[in-house]
Enzyme design. Structure first.
Site, PDB file in Angstrom:
ATOM      1  CG  HIS A 109      -1.767  -5.574  -0.444  1.00 57.50           C
ATOM      2  ND1 HIS A 109      -2.637  -5.878  -1.464  1.00 57.50           N
ATOM      3  CD2 HIS A 109      -1.740  -4.223  -0.371  1.00 57.50           C
ATOM      4  CE1 HIS A 109      -3.123  -4.764  -1.988  1.00 57.50           C
ATOM      5  NE2 HIS A 109      -2.582  -3.738  -1.344  1.00 57.50           N
ATOM      6  CB  CYS A 159      -1.037  -0.713  -1.115  1.00 60.01           C
ATOM      7  SG  CYS A 159      -1.662  -0.358   0.532  1.00 60.01           S
TER       8      CYS A 159
END
Length: 170
Positions: free
Chosen positions: A129, A145
């Site tokens: 992301h 992440c």
């Protein structure tokens, strides 16, 4: 020195510092050795780099932020969703460490850690992301992440589709 000149000089210095800190957006076309199929995303955690394999020997390389100590993982998965301006719900581990977090942070909010786009990874709470904290890209900063500059996630988002293989190595 007048107050106006001192303020202008301070602003110029601060702008120069903020522009020089952290990773700079711009994927690079690089040579790469390996056994990966074209279209595969490879994240090399120790390098804090993400590679999109173009063909045998060439890849687009992007700087990334990766899991902090104890939060890193490795393995192969696939992109199972693509989202622009996604809302974010903190996973249970984040909520445990930061109990004051809201249940949902709306997409587009400056407090939303997902930035302008996210691609979720199958089998877990992880995603590739963007970020609203560009200075964090290039570090060991996340709960697992893969964090990219907003311009870079926008570029990668346009190049890959749901089902793309993602391999994370240490």
């Amino acid at each position: 020195m007048s107050m106006r000149m001192a303020a202008a000089l301070a602003a110029m210095i601060a702008a120069g510092i903020s522009m020089s800190s952290g990773a700079q957006a711009q994927p690079e076309l690089v040579g790469i050795n390996g056994e990966y199929e074209p279209g595969t995303i490879v994240v090399k955690t120790h390098e804090r780099r993400l590679y999109l394999i173009l063909d045998s020997g060439r890849a687009m390389r992007y700087p990334v932020g990766v899991g902090k100590a104890g939060k890193q993982w490795e393995g192969t998965t696939k992109i199972d969703g693509k989202y622009l301006r996604p809302a974010w719900s903190p996973p249970s581990e984040v909520r445990r460490d930061k109990p004051g977090m809201p249940d949902v942070i709306p997409g587009g909010s400056p407090r939303n850690p997902m930035g302008v786009a996210a691609m979720t990874l199958a089998g877990g709470d992880y995603a590739i992301h963007g970020t609203n904290v560009p200075g964090s890209v290039g570090g060991f900063v996340s709960y697992g992440c893969i964090r990219m500059l907003n311009d870079d996630i926008t570029d990668l988002y346009q190049r890959v589709s749901v089902g793309t293989t993602v391999t994370v190595t240490r």
